[in-house]
Scaffold this motif. Structure first.
Motif: not given
Length: 157
Positions: A39-45, A98-105, A115-118, A139-145
């Motif tokens: 959710a924080a990464m989505d906001k940053e993006l 982001l539509v509130e309440g639509s985020l799923a991880v 991550e899915t959402g509307t 699809i988020w990839k985590n490479t060493k954090g």
């Protein structure tokens, strides 16, 4: 005869119970920490998107990015960012929310997260606010954090 019917009854119950157990859906739970991180990464993006900060925005995608769009097909990293460069120069002030309440991880073992959402995109055109509501999967990839998006599916346009 009663013994025979009882045996059939027992066998049917066993088969039914086995079938139900075999069909039981096993869903990986999403740890709250992962949900909060994505959710924080989505906001940053999309803070970077809304600010038209191309350097920050672009840094949040892998170079092997594949972007699937229902009305645009499969787009490569180069094409995606050529399009965003043009979009960021446009004066219509396109923003995403982001539509509130639509985020799923959902966790992806040894890779990252789905991550899915509307979301809604807004801009003014001819003095009128235009709003489009669309669905997405990233699809988020985590490479060493370090979190980056490697795949995007944008649909329901």
């Amino acid at each position: 005869m009663k013994t025979y019917l009882f045996a059939i009854y027992i066998i049917c119950n066993f088969l039914f119970a086995t079938t139900v157990i075999a069909q039981e859906k096993k869903v990986a739970t999403t740890p709250k920490a992962l949900f909060d991180e994505i959710a924080a990464m989505d906001k940053e993006l999309f803070d970077a998107f809304n600010a038209k900060d191309m350097a920050k925005f672009k840094s949040l995608f892998t170079e092997d990015l594949e972007w699937f769009q229902d009305n645009g097909g499969l787009l490569s990293y180069a094409v995606v960012f050529e399009n965003f460069e043009k979009m960021f120069q446009n004066k219509n002030k396109l923003t995403r929310q982001l539509v509130e309440g639509s985020l799923a991880v959902h966790p992806v073992k040894e890779y990252g997260a789905i991550e899915t959402g509307t979301h809604q995109f807004r801009h003014f055109e001819n003095g009128k606010e235009e709003i489009g509501t669309f669905k997405f999967l990233m699809i988020w990839k985590n490479t060493k954090g370090k979190w980056q998006i490697s795949r995007v599916v944008s649909y329901d346009h």
